[in-house]
Structure formats: structure tokens, C-alpha cells
Design a protein around this motif. Sequence first.
Motif, PDB file in Angstrom:
ATOM      1  N   LEU A  17      31.366  50.030  32.102  1.00  0.00           N
ATOM      2  CA  LEU A  17      32.447  49.727  33.042  1.00  0.00           C
ATOM      3  C   LEU A  17      32.376  50.614  34.284  1.00  0.00           C
ATOM      4  O   LEU A  17      32.391  51.837  34.179  1.00  0.00           O
ATOM      5  N   GLY A  37      46.677  50.328  44.635  1.00  0.00           N
ATOM      6  CA  GLY A  37      45.688  49.394  44.116  1.00  0.00           C
ATOM      7  C   GLY A  37      46.126  48.890  42.767  1.00  0.00           C
ATOM      8  O   GLY A  37      46.958  49.525  42.114  1.00  0.00           O
ATOM      9  N   PRO A  38      45.587  47.765  42.350  1.00  0.00           N
ATOM     10  CA  PRO A  38      45.991  47.174  41.080  1.00  0.00           C
ATOM     11  C   PRO A  38      45.743  48.113  39.893  1.00  0.00           C
ATOM     12  O   PRO A  38      44.961  49.060  40.012  1.00  0.00           O
ATOM     13  N   ASN A  39      46.349  47.835  38.781  1.00  0.00           N
ATOM     14  CA  ASN A  39      46.103  48.610  37.562  1.00  0.00           C
ATOM     15  C   ASN A  39      44.616  48.560  37.231  1.00  0.00           C
ATOM     16  O   ASN A  39      44.015  47.498  37.216  1.00  0.00           O
ATOM     17  N   GLY A  40      44.065  49.716  36.995  1.00  0.00           N
ATOM     18  CA  GLY A  40      42.662  49.766  36.610  1.00  0.00           C
ATOM     19  C   GLY A  40      41.700  49.754  37.779  1.00  0.00           C
ATOM     20  O   GLY A  40      40.494  49.643  37.584  1.00  0.00           O
ATOM     21  N   PHE A  85      49.755  64.338  36.468  1.00  0.00           N
ATOM     22  CA  PHE A  85      49.097  63.307  35.675  1.00  0.00           C
ATOM     23  C   PHE A  85      50.021  62.115  35.488  1.00  0.00           C
ATOM     24  O   PHE A  85      51.213  62.281  35.238  1.00  0.00           O
ATOM     25  N   GLN A  86      49.436  60.941  35.574  1.00  0.00           N
ATOM     26  CA  GLN A  86      50.213  59.718  35.361  1.00  0.00           C
ATOM     27  C   GLN A  86      50.804  59.708  33.959  1.00  0.00           C
ATOM     28  O   GLN A  86      51.996  59.492  33.767  1.00  0.00           O
ATOM     29  N   MET A  87      49.938  59.941  32.971  1.00  0.00           N
ATOM     30  CA  MET A  87      50.405  60.102  31.593  1.00  0.00           C
ATOM     31  C   MET A  87      50.689  61.590  31.446  1.00  0.00           C
ATOM     32  O   MET A  87      49.767  62.371  31.267  1.00  0.00           O
ATOM     33  N   GLU A 172      51.527  58.562  40.464  1.00  0.00           N
ATOM     34  CA  GLU A 172      52.726  57.798  40.109  1.00  0.00           C
ATOM     35  C   GLU A 172      53.934  58.697  39.821  1.00  0.00           C
ATOM     36  O   GLU A 172      54.485  58.668  38.723  1.00  0.00           O
ATOM     37  N   HIS A 204      53.209  52.784  42.662  1.00  0.00           N
ATOM     38  CA  HIS A 204      53.378  51.330  42.750  1.00  0.00           C
ATOM     39  C   HIS A 204      54.706  50.934  43.382  1.00  0.00           C
ATOM     40  O   HIS A 204      54.936  49.764  43.650  1.00  0.00           O
ATOM     41  N   ASP A 241      46.537  39.580  48.542  1.00  0.00           N
ATOM     42  CA  ASP A 241      45.854  38.833  47.491  1.00  0.00           C
ATOM     43  C   ASP A 241      45.534  39.717  46.286  1.00  0.00           C
ATOM     44  O   ASP A 241      45.766  39.337  45.134  1.00  0.00           O
ATOM     45  N   ALA A 242      45.014  40.917  46.551  1.00  0.00           N
ATOM     46  CA  ALA A 242      44.532  41.745  45.444  1.00  0.00           C
ATOM     47  C   ALA A 242      45.654  42.517  44.768  1.00  0.00           C
ATOM     48  O   ALA A 242      45.577  42.804  43.582  1.00  0.00           O
ATOM     49  N   TYR A 243      46.684  42.860  45.511  1.00  0.00           N
ATOM     50  CA  TYR A 243      47.625  43.845  44.979  1.00  0.00           C
ATOM     51  C   TYR A 243      49.071  43.377  44.992  1.00  0.00           C
ATOM     52  O   TYR A 243      49.747  43.357  43.970  1.00  0.00           O
ATOM     53  N   LEU A 244      49.517  42.985  46.172  1.00  0.00           N
ATOM     54  CA  LEU A 244      50.944  42.714  46.285  1.00  0.00           C
ATOM     55  C   LEU A 244      51.319  41.365  45.699  1.00  0.00           C
ATOM     56  O   LEU A 244      52.462  41.136  45.325  1.00  0.00           O
TER      57      LEU A 244
ATOM     58  N   HIS B  90      53.681  56.059  25.342  1.00  0.00           N
ATOM     59  CA  HIS B  90      52.508  55.233  25.092  1.00  0.00           C
ATOM     60  C   HIS B  90      52.253  55.180  23.596  1.00  0.00           C
ATOM     61  O   HIS B  90      52.008  56.183  22.969  1.00  0.00           O
ATOM     62  N   SER B 141      43.535  52.221  31.645  1.00  0.00           N
ATOM     63  CA  SER B 141      44.396  52.956  32.571  1.00  0.00           C
ATOM     64  C   SER B 141      45.840  52.834  32.088  1.00  0.00           C
ATOM     65  O   SER B 141      46.161  51.980  31.257  1.00  0.00           O
ATOM     66  N   GLN B 144      47.421  49.419  32.369  1.00  0.00           N
ATOM     67  CA  GLN B 144      46.781  48.472  31.450  1.00  0.00           C
ATOM     68  C   GLN B 144      47.293  48.666  30.029  1.00  0.00           C
ATOM     69  O   GLN B 144      47.539  47.702  29.305  1.00  0.00           O
ATOM     70  N   ASP B 171      51.371  47.410  38.572  1.00  0.00           N
ATOM     71  CA  ASP B 171      51.264  47.091  39.990  1.00  0.00           C
ATOM     72  C   ASP B 171      52.160  45.886  40.298  1.00  0.00           C
ATOM     73  O   ASP B 171      52.575  45.162  39.380  1.00  0.00           O
ATOM     74  N   PRO B 172      52.487  45.669  41.558  1.00  0.00           N
ATOM     75  CA  PRO B 172      53.476  44.639  41.901  1.00  0.00           C
ATOM     76  C   PRO B 172      53.139  43.252  41.369  1.00  0.00           C
ATOM     77  O   PRO B 172      54.020  42.523  40.892  1.00  0.00           O
ATOM     78  N   LYS B 173      51.874  42.911  41.410  1.00  0.00           N
ATOM     79  CA  LYS B 173      51.477  41.588  40.951  1.00  0.00           C
ATOM     80  C   LYS B 173      51.691  41.449  39.446  1.00  0.00           C
ATOM     81  O   LYS B 173      52.257  40.469  38.965  1.00  0.00           O
TER      82      LYS B 173
END
Lengths: 259, 247, 336
Positions: A17, A37-40, A85-87, A172, A204, A241-244, B90, B141, B144, B171-173
Motif C-alpha cells: 500500500l 484530504g479524505p480518510n486514508g 496524535f489523532q489517536m 485533528e 475535517h 470531487d475528492a474531498y468535500l 477505537h 487510518s 477508516q 472526512d466530509p464526503k
Amino acid sequence: MTTLLEAHDVSRSFGGLQALAGCSLLVERGSITGLIGPNGSGKTTLFNVITGYIKADTGRVSFEGKDITNARPNAVFALGIGRTFQMTRIFARISVVENMLVATQREESWLRGLTRSKSSKSELDNAMEWLDFVGLARLAHLPAGALSYGQRKLLELAYVLVADPDVILLDEPAGGVNLTLINEIGEKIRSLNAAGKTFLIVEHNMEFVMNLCDTVTVMHQGCNLVTGRPDEVRSNPLVLDAYLGGGDDEDVAEEMSNG
Amino acid sequence: MADAPFVRFEGVVAGYGGGDVLKGVNFDVAHGGVTCIVGPNGSGKSTLLKTVSGLVQPRLGTITFKGHNLVGMSPREILRLGVVQVPQNHSLFKEMTVEQNVELGAFLVKDKKVIAQRLRSIRETFPIVAERAHDKAGSLSGGQQRLVEFARCLMLEPELVVLDEPSMGLDPKTLHVMFGTIKMMNSLGRTVLLVEQNARQALKMSHHGVVLENGLVRLAGTGTDVLNNPDIAALYLGGSVSTRPAH
Amino acid sequence: MKLKQSAWWALALVVFALFPVVVTNPFYTTIGIFTVMYMSCATSWNMFSGYSGYVSLGTAIFFGCGAYTMALASIDWHVPGGAVQFWLVPLGGVVAMAIAVPLGAVALRVRRHTFVVITIAFFFVFQLAAINANFTGGPAGLSLALIPWQGNAYNTPFYYVALLILVFAVVLSALVRRSRFGLQLLAIRDDEDRALGLGVKVKAVKLTGYTMSSFTVGMAGALYAMFLGQIYPQFVFDPVFDVTVALMAFLGGFGTLLGPLVGGLILESSQQYLTATYSNGSLYLILFGALFLIVVLFMPQGIVVKVKEIWMKRSLKDADGVDGATPVAMAGSVKP
Ligand SMILES: Nc1ncnc2c1ncn2[C@@H]1O[C@H](COP(=O)(O)OP(=O)(O)OP(=O)(O)O)[C@@H](O)[C@H]1O
Ligand SMILES: Nc1ncnc2c1ncn2[C@@H]1O[C@H](COP(=O)(O)OP(=O)(O)O)[C@@H](O)[C@H]1O
Ligand SMILES: [Mg+2]
Ligand SMILES: [Mg+2]
């Protein structure tokens, strides 16, 4: 403005990945830079590379013109780069205020730690002031493991701020935090920024990001997609398109217009 | 059923061994609706949800669900009654694959065909479950992982779905997809009880809103009641829409 | 509250100090010496392993090194048997520390689980070396000069020196817990990588803690050699010692100040008593096994934490309807 922190063409894969695929990011001195940006899409992974928690496969990270690629986390911190950290990663079995004190020793030699008490009066006052700001002063002597999720997030934020780094990377910070408090945190970030701190923020909550940031970089699938001022970014079709999500999304559209 | 509340909290007092976190909570959850709890951090929202699923035992008070008193029941018994919770922290098994985690959500279902069919529809709604099926859940992530946790609760078809901040880190979407799924679940007859810090959007899609403050219910009404209450807006919703500074 | 606490400590110290005055039977004062000695070892083991979470099962290395230091130094330097030998006790601690530095530098390069294994491996290396080397006297061990003390009072000086070591260990452990350094050890226990990212020099901190904790154990070993007058490699480098010391801390309360004291007091006194009374050397092993199970099953955090919890619950019941502002005590609160 001058570039303070730069990631150049950074790649990193986990097995098959590709989490980062040639990602670049510029953070100007004295700016509040947003990273969305999107998750991941690799935001946290990029934070991890910058702060030395994971190694980059290729690419370069530099700070004040100096190469810090793959430096160890303590070295990165010593340079004045702090992160959350996010988590959340708090120290669960020591008290909330002790968590704060762990972070207040950037310039101290380890030998000094042997001969001094946990905190000086001024350190303790400073720590309590920050705890008060995030609303945790009342819980200062509880073990941090007893905090609710949102409170952990706030503690994580507070102890990075108490460490007083020059550049602060927030992953975040608003997730799970009450809306009114988010606004207060936004205000605090703005005043710290006015006092010279540089921020890089992953978030986000679009209202938060768009109101606060000078520049926003959008990541997508491990690359940076668009960089620009908030208003440019939010109307960019690629970002929509990708995020919002497309313009048909009334909730998001409304959030945006409120922002 | 129409008049008897679906879930009723009466004088619920609960905590973690020290002081009480909930100090006498009273409110009803209507059958077939979406009820959203909002409130500041540490007010006891998660604790309240945990009393429903049996993870925290109230010291005093009763919680009635379809005529059963949930107080004193084990989490397993409550699950069998048709109450499923997605916790806030989590909760995936990090060393297990995404698919194994999702399948675990159906451990009460014996019929293999039903499981396969539900898995298929989950994969459609949340492609991540299919794309990363064989990756360790811990390698996803944060957002996810949140999505997979939510997907897991869809494997049972519970009567009451209890969600603790389902949108956190999305994320928003994806958030839109998540809220859409919650609405859909609700329209299929499931009662939803959720906590949200993404309160404006959540209250908008909720029939009922409850404000929890320092372990007590400060306000209970319709979603719009809560949304339009100026005090609440200023205290917990980041200021009312009209008074918020323009950018 | 603070005052009350120090009053309890003072009372405990007085009781321990008066013990050989009240009880003069050497049968019991011997048990007293061993108990106090083990309490100090458990306390200083806990000062590193309990605070940092790095469980070491090679503590007997330092005990053995301290014992051999005492034996070899008094033989080689022709130290006459008697009070003068007590001056060699701190030397045992110093030698233990000198050995701890390289050992720690190697063993602490790895994380917790591997660390345990490496310390065990190091332990067996030392035991083998002591059995096979020439200067250690091999399996026959070493004999020290006779101490010309007589009667019931023979034990008394040993008891007070052991008590002195114990006080030293407890004070050191308390000071560490209060220092910035101790805070860093605790942070390492909870999340080492996070601590690193907040500027904690984890390597230096761990090595310092490890080395410091070896000092008291080395002194205890030296005192042991002097007390018995004869040492054998398999008894001073004893794997049961490794396990016992750790078990004491776990039984009483891992990572707490009071825990290893309580654990050491209970385990060592009962072990000594059982062994001496029933002259069955392995009876106490069964007891240890049973105790271990009880701890793991019913009070995984140890006696001290368990008792505190019960106490808290009771006081909560007494004052029913208290508000949430009272400090919440919870599982996981490990504060001495
Ligand atoms: N395991 C625990 N042990 C002790 N106290 C706890 C524990 N979990 C939560 N608390 C305390 O109970 C109070 C309420 O916690 P709860 O998790 O219910 O808050 P919440 O309303 O869900 O907050 P958030 O919005 O931050 O998730 C908090 O003050 C917290 O410190
Ligand atoms: N330690 C890891 N092992 C395997 N995959 C990982 C690991 N960390 C992150 N990833 C993957 O890398 C991608 C980017 O993750 P991350 O940077 O956390 O995303 P986000 O932008 O949401 O912060 C995701 O697909 C995630 O699953
Ligand atoms: Mg992330
Ligand atoms: Mg919560």
C-alpha cells in the motif's frame, strides 16, 4: 515569508500500500497551514514522517533549511517541532497534570531531572493555566486514563502547547471536541500565531480550517492535490470531487457558507 | 407501543467508582426516531450510552427498554434484546483483519446466508470494507477504522442502535455517507440513539435532541428545539448561526 | 492528609526499629533480617521495573555480585571478621552498579518483552561464571572470617544495617517518584515512543534507573555474605531470588511505593518461617504459586491498590449522593 518546514517528494509504502506517493508540503514561518484530504490519504503518515515516528522510503524533510529526514522523534522535538496524535497517546496511569509536566523539559539535560522535583512553581502554574484553558483543571489530579475521549484530545493538545515548540503539528485537534470549545481553541491558535508560532493543522471540520488557515494543502491518495488560499481551495472542482463531495451536498454546502 | 416510550431513563445515577458522573438522568427515547445527545466534553454522554449497553452499571435508577429493566443485565443479555452499541474509543481488534472484525459483529446470527448477504450490502455502502478486507484493522487510518466500526454494527439488525460519536474523524464526503446510512437505518424501522459533537448536522437529522450537562439533562425536546435554543447554541454549539462572525 | 501519611511511616519505622529489642529469640531475628533485606531488594527492583514497566528477572546478578564483593574483598584485604566488614557493604553496591551499566546498555536496547528474556539470559551467564571461575572458589564457594560475636546479640547489628539499607531504598524510591526523573520513568511505562517525542531521553533515563536500582541489591548481597559467613554460587545467584523479588512487588502493588514493602513483608517472613518450621525447603514454593494465582485472579494490581479501592468504595457508600466534583478514584490509578 520564508519556508520553515518542507517535505519534498516524500514516499512511503506499507507492504503493497502506497500511503505516501511523492508528497510535497511547504510550511511558511509564521503561518497557519491546513492539511486536508479524505480518510486514508496519508496526512497522518506525513506527520509521522516529519516527526520521525516512521521512516520515509524516499524524499526529504527539512527544517530551517536543515535536512531532518528520518531524524529521531526526540531530535525533531528538540528542534522545536511538537505534534499531537489523532489517536490520542496520553500517559494513562499518571495524573493529568503530570502528563503536562512530562512535556516541559525540552532544553533540560537528563541529569538535571535526577536532582530536581517534578515541577517548579512556575512550571506547575503554567501547566495549570493550560489545563484551565481546555477545561481540565478540575481533573488535574486524576489519572489521565479516567478522561473521556474528548478530554484526552484536549489533554493531548494542552501538553503539546505547554512544551512550547516553535512549530506545532495538530492532527485533528477538533475531533470529538465540543463546538464552542473548538471556537475557543481556534482563537487561541490565532493568538499564539500572532505571537510567532507556526501551525500545521490536519482537520475535517471545514469551518475551523477555512476560518483559521492562511494556506491549505489538499492531499489525495498520498499526493498533494491542490495548494492555495482557503477560498481557492474550497471552490476547486478537484477538491470538491475528492474531498468535500459534489455541490449536491447541501449540508456541506451550508457548513461552507456559514464558514 | 405508540405511547409507552421505547427507552426510558429514570433517575439514573452512575459513575466509575469515585464520584457520580450521571446524577439522576431522566428522559425518554421515542420508538422509531433518531435521538441525539449533545453536551460538553466530560458531561457524561458516553457514560450514559454505556449504561444502556450494560458496560456501566447504574448505582441508582432504572432504564426500561421495551418493558425490560436493563439495569443489572449483562452486556450480552442486552445485546440479545436487540441493542447494539458502537463505542467512542477505537474498539476494533487491531491484529485481526477488517473482514474478521466485521464478521464478528454478527456473532449472534447463526444463518450463514444472512451473514453473507449483509456483508455484501455493507461492502457496497462502505467500499473500504472490501478494499482492505484482508489488512489488519490496526493498520487503517483513524477515520477508516471508525467506518469499519460502524459497518460492524450493521451486521446485526438491532432494534436500538447506540452510536457514540460516529462521525468523529470522518472526512466530509464519508460523513455524508455515514449520516445517510443512519437515516436509512432509521427509515427501515430502527431506533437510533446517538451522541455527536458534529452537533448541528446531527441535530438537523434527529427527531429528538437532548442536552446533557454535568451529568444532568439540561434540555430535552425536538432536534430543532435544541438547535434553535440560543443559550444552548452559545454554550455548546459554537454560537448561534446568526451571531457567528462572518469570515 | 500529608501529615497523617508521614506519621504512619514514622510509626512503621519505630516498630521495625524496636523489633530486635522486643523479640530477642535469634530464630525470629534471623527471619527479621531476611525479611528486611528482601523488602529493600523488592523496593529497589520496583524503583526501576515498577516505575518504568521494564520487568527485570536478573536481579540476582547484583545480589550475587554484592555477595562476592564482600567475600573477596574481606578475604583479599584480610579484613578481620566483625563490624569493620560493614564498611564493605556499600562497596558491594558500587560493584553491582558498575556491572549494571554495561548490562543495562545492552539489555535496554530492546523493548519490554525481549528485555525480560535478556535479563534472564544474563543471569545464567553470571551463575555459570561464578560456578566455574577460579577466583570465586567454584561450586565450593567462599568462606569469610569468623565474626567473634556471641549469643542473642549476634543478629542485632545485622538487623540494624539491613534496616538502614531498607530506609535508604525507600527514601530513594520516594525521592525518585517525586523527581522529574521518576516522572519520566512513569511516562516511559505508559508510552515510551510518545515520551521520546516529548523530549524524554529515554535511553539515558532507563539506564540510570536500572543502575540506581542495582545499588541497594548489591548492598543487600554484601550484607547477606557477611551474615552467613559462607557463600555458594547457586545460592547467591539464585533464580528463585529473581522471581521472588518481582513477585513481592506484584503482590503488594507494582509501581507503588508501599507495595513491595507489603509484599516483601508477607512473602519473606512466611517463607522463612515455613522453611524453618517444617524444614521442607520447597513448601514455600507451593505457597508462592498459590499466592501468585490469587494475585493474578483477584487483585491484578496488588494488595495495596485493592485495599485502597475497597476503602474508597466504603467511604463513598458512607457519604451517599456525593457530587461528581469529588476526585474520582479508578482502576489504574497507581499512585503511592
Ligand atoms: N474509566 C473511567 N474511570 C473514571 N472516570 C471516568 C472514566 N471514564 C470517564 N470518566 C469520567 O466521567 C466523566 C464523563 O465521561 P464521559 O466519557 O461520559 O464523557 P462524555 O460526555 O462522553 O465526554 P466526551 O465528549 O469527551 O466524549 C468525565 O469527567 C471523565 O473524566
Ligand atoms: N502502520 C501502517 N501499516 C499499514 N498501513 C498503514 C499504516 N499507517 C497508515 N497506513 C495506511 O496508509 C494510508 C494513509 O493513512 P493515514 O496517513 O493515517 O491517513 P489519514 O490521511 O487519514 O491521516 C491508509 O490507507 C492507511 O491504512
Ligand atoms: Mg489521520
Ligand atoms: Mg464521550
